[in-house]
Write an enzyme that holds these catalytic residues in place. Structure first.
Site, PDB file in Angstrom:
ATOM      1  N   ASP A 137      -6.909  17.858 -20.438  1.00 59.86           N
ATOM      2  CA  ASP A 137      -5.564  17.645 -19.893  1.00 59.86           C
ATOM      3  C   ASP A 137      -4.510  18.434 -20.676  1.00 59.86           C
ATOM      4  OD1 ASP A 137      -6.322  16.033 -17.845  1.00 59.86           O
ATOM      5  OD2 ASP A 137      -5.668  14.146 -18.733  1.00 59.86           O
ATOM      6  N   ASP A 196     -14.123  10.766 -28.072  1.00 60.67           N
ATOM      7  CA  ASP A 196     -12.828  11.432 -28.209  1.00 60.67           C
ATOM      8  C   ASP A 196     -13.016  12.774 -28.914  1.00 60.67           C
ATOM      9  OD1 ASP A 196     -11.536   9.439 -26.890  1.00 60.67           O
ATOM     10  OD2 ASP A 196     -10.580   8.549 -28.649  1.00 60.67           O
ATOM     11  N   ASP A 198     -12.132  14.102 -31.613  1.00 56.15           N
ATOM     12  CA  ASP A 198     -12.394  14.214 -33.059  1.00 56.15           C
ATOM     13  C   ASP A 198     -13.687  13.517 -33.467  1.00 56.15           C
ATOM     14  OD1 ASP A 198     -10.949  11.823 -32.352  1.00 56.15           O
ATOM     15  OD2 ASP A 198     -10.790  11.369 -34.478  1.00 56.15           O
ATOM     16  N   ASP A 290      -9.549   1.097 -22.294  1.00 55.32           N
ATOM     17  CA  ASP A 290     -10.872   0.727 -22.775  1.00 55.32           C
ATOM     18  C   ASP A 290     -11.047  -0.793 -22.835  1.00 55.32           C
ATOM     19  OD1 ASP A 290      -8.978   0.506 -24.749  1.00 55.32           O
ATOM     20  OD2 ASP A 290      -9.937   1.908 -26.127  1.00 55.32           O
TER      21      ASP A 290
END
Length: 520
Positions: A137, A196, A198, A290
Site C-alpha cells: 500500500d 508484518d 519487519d 486482528d
C-alpha cells in the site's frame, strides 16, 4: 524606592496589596469548598481506584498462579493436541503438504522490505505448495518500484510470489489482507500465514506450526511469539521488551492453555482460511482488525493455540514518537472494539458462560481498560492530590503493597531486566497518560478513534551501525536505495503533555515541602 541617577519610583500601596489579597481570597475559597466538596470527591476517587487496583491485582495473581501450573503440570502442545510432523515422501512428492498462503502487508517499508520478503521466500516448504503475496500500500513510488523489483528477483528463482497494489488504502491493513484473499488462486490455499514487514520467521516456521492445524480441525489460529532484534538498542526498547514479554510469556500462554482464546497479534500467526471466512472475514471498523477477527472467530466456537517456543524475529519502535502512535492504536482500538462487541458477546449462545466472562471481564475490561486507567488516575492523579487534602487517607496496602506485587509479577517475563524495574515503573506511568487518553477516545469513539499511523521501522540500519563503513556503502549502492534520515525538529521532541503533567506533580511536591517546613 530610589533608582539610578537619583530617580525615585513609587509603587501604590493598592498594587502592593493585590498579591497578598488574591492569595487570601484563594485560600478562603479553598477552605470553604474543601470540607463539603473536595474531601468527599477525593475519598470517592480513592475508593474507586482501590477497587480497580484490586481487580488488576486479582487478575495478575490469577495469571501468575495459572502460568506456574501450566509450566509445572500442563502437557506440552504436542501432547495436548494431535500433532504429527509432515514427512518428506519421495513417492508422494509434495502432495502431502497443504498449500499455504503467505501475506506480507507493507506501507513504505524502505528499510525492511527485503528482510521480510527474503525470510518468507526461504521458508522450508515445497515451492509448489507455497504462495507469497506482497500487499503493498506504499504511497512512495520509489519504494513501490524497489519492492516490485525484489518480488521479481525472487520470482526469477522459481518462487511463487506476487506483487499486489491497490488504488487506495481503504481499510488500511485489514483492507489489504481482505483484498488479497479475493484472488482466484487463493481458493487452492487452506491456510494463510501473516507477517508484518519487519518480521523474520525461521525457515522451519511452517513445518512446526501447520501440523497443529492439520491434526486439529477445531483450531483456527496458531500464534507464535515475537522476539526483538533491537531490544538492547536503548532504554526505550528495553522497557517495551519487559511489557511485551509479560504479554507473550503469561497472558497469551494462559489464554491458550485455559480457554483456548487470546487476541491475535496481527502477525507471526497462521490462520485456517475457512475460519476467517466463517467469522465474516477482515473488517476495518476498528484499528485492531486482528483482535476483531479473533473475537468473532472465538464466538463461533473456534479455538486458538499459542506456541511459546515458536518464535519470529521483529523490531521494536526505537523513537518515542513512533512508540506513542503505536500505543495509541493498541489502546484505542481494543476499547473501541469492546464498545462495539460487548452485547454481541453477551448474547452469543455458541460459547460457554465462563468463556464469555473471561473475554468480557478479564480480556477486555481489566486488561484493556482498567489496567490503563488505574495506573494513571490512582498513581499519577489521586495519590498526588491527597497531598493537598491530608484528611483523605490512602491505605498502605493500596499505595505500596499492591503496586509492588503487580510490578514484580510483570517482571517474570523478562528476568534479565529485573534491575530496570524502577525505570519501567516511571516509563509505564508516563505512558499511562497516553493510554488512558486513547482508551477514552476508543470508548467514546471520538475524533482519533480510527487514526492509523504506521509504526516507523529502521531495519538493520541500527543493528549494523558498528560494521565497516566501506562495506555498508558498497552494499547500499548494490542493493539498497539511499536511506533518508528523518529530520529531528525541536518542536517534535518537545513533549508538552508530559512536561505539563510533570510541572503539576512538581508543584504538588513543592507545596508539600513548604507545608512541612511551616509545620516544623
Amino acid at each position: 524606592m530610589e533608582g539610578g541617577a537619583g530617580v525615585k519610583v513609587f509603587i501604590p500601596e493598592s498594587i502592593q496589596g493585590v498579591s497578598s489579597h488574591l492569595a487570601g481570597q484563594i485560600q478562603m475559597i479553598w477552605e470553604v469548598v474543601k470540607a463539603p466538596l473536595i474531601v468527599p470527591l477525593l475519598n470517592l476517587s480513592v475508593y474507586i481506584c482501590l477497587a480497580m487496583a484490586l481487580m488488576l491485582f486479582i487478575e495478575r495473581l490469577y495469571m501468575g498462579v495459572v502460568i506456574i501450573l501450566v509450566k509445572l503440570f500442563w502437557k506440552k502442545p504436542e501432547q495436548r493436541y494431535r500433532y504429527e510432523p509432515i514427512q518428506d515422501d519421495v513417492e508422494l512428492g509434495s502432495s502431502n503438504f497443504p498449500v499455504v498462503l503467505i501475506q506480507i502487508p507493507m506501507f513504505n517499508e524502505r528499510e525492511v522490505y527485503k528482510v521480510s520478503i527474503g525470510a518468507a521466500c526461504n521458508l522450508s516448504w515445497p515451492a509448489d505448495r507455497l504462495v507469497i503475496q506482497v500487499l503493498d500500500d506504499s504511497t512512495d513510488p520509489v519504494v513501490k518500484e524497489m519492492v516490485e523489483m525484489e518480488c521479481k528477483r525472487w520470482a526469477s528463482k522459481g518462487i511463487n510470489i506476487t506483487y499486489q497494489i491497490r488504488e487506495n488504502r481503504t481499510g488500511y491493513k485489514a483492507g489489504a489482507l481482505k483484498e488479497g484473499l479475493k484472488r482466484s488462486y487463493v481458493k487452492h490455499c487452506e491456510y494463510v500465514a501473516i507477517f508484518d514487514a519487519d518480521f523474520r520467521p525461521d525457515p522451519d516456521f511452517l513445518r512446526r506450526a501447520v501440523p497443529f492445524l492439520i491434526g486439529n480441525p477445531e483450531i483456527a489460529l496458531v500464534q507464535a511469539r515475537w522476539r526483538f532484534v533491537n531490544a538492547d538498542e536503548c532504554l526505550l526498547t528495553r522497557m517495551q521488551e519487559m511489557s511485551l514479554d509479560y504479554h507473550f510469556t503469561v497472558e497469551q500462554e494462559v489464554g491458550s492453555a485455559t480457554h483456548a482464546f487470546f487476541g491475535f497479534n496481527g502477525t507471526a500467526g497462521i490462520w485456517r482460511i475457512g475460519a476467517i471466512n466463517e467469522a465474516g472475514g477482515w473488517k476495518d471498523r476498528t484499528t485492531v482488525e486482528d483482535m476483531d477477527l479473533a473475537v468473532r472467530a472465538s464466538l463461533r466456537g473456534w479455538k486458538f493455540l499459542y506456541l511459546g517456543d515458536l518464535q519470529a524475529k521483529s523490531e521494536l519502535p526505537s523513537t518515542l514518537r513512533a512508540f506513542r502512535f503505536q500505543q495509541h492504536r493498541w489502546s484505542c482500538g481494543p476499547a473501541n472494539l469492546f464498545r462495539k462487541m460487548v452485547m454481541e458477546i453477551v448474547r452469543n449462545k455458541k460459547v460457554r458462560f465462563w468463556k464469555k466472562v473471561y473475554v468480557i471481564y478479564s480480556f477486555f475490561f481489566v486488561r484493556k481498560i482498567i489496567a490503563h486507567m488505574v495506573t494513571f488516575f490512582f498513581y499519577c492523579v489521586v495519590m498526588p492530590l491527597t497531598i493537598l487534602v491530608p484528611e483523605v487517607h490512602v491505605p498502605i496496602w493500596g499505595a505500596v503493597y499492591i503496586p509492588s506485587i503487580i510490578t514484580i509479577l510483570n517482571s517474570v517475563g523478562t528476568p534479565r531486566s529485573i534491575h530496570l524495574l524502577f525505570y519501567w515503573i516511571l516509563f509505564e506511568n508516563v505512558m499511562s497518560l497516553h493510554r488512558t487518553k486513547a482508551t477514552f477516545i476508543g470508548l467514546l469513539e471520538a475524533g482519533r478513534a480510527n487514526e492509523w499511523v504506521v509504526t516507523e521501522k529502521l531495519g538493520d540500519s541500527v543493528n549494523n551501525k558498528n560494521k565497516d563503513a566501506s562495506k555498508n556503502k558498497a552494499n547500499n549502492n548494490a542493493t539498497k536505495a539511499p536511506v533518508k534520515k528523518p529530520r529531528s525538529k525541536f518542536i517534535e521532541r518537545l513533549n508538552t503533555l508530559e512536561l505539563g503533567f510533570a510541572a503539576f506533580l512538581f508543584f504538588l511536591k513543592n507545596l508539600k515541602f513548604q507545608t512541612n517546613a511551616k509545620a516544623n
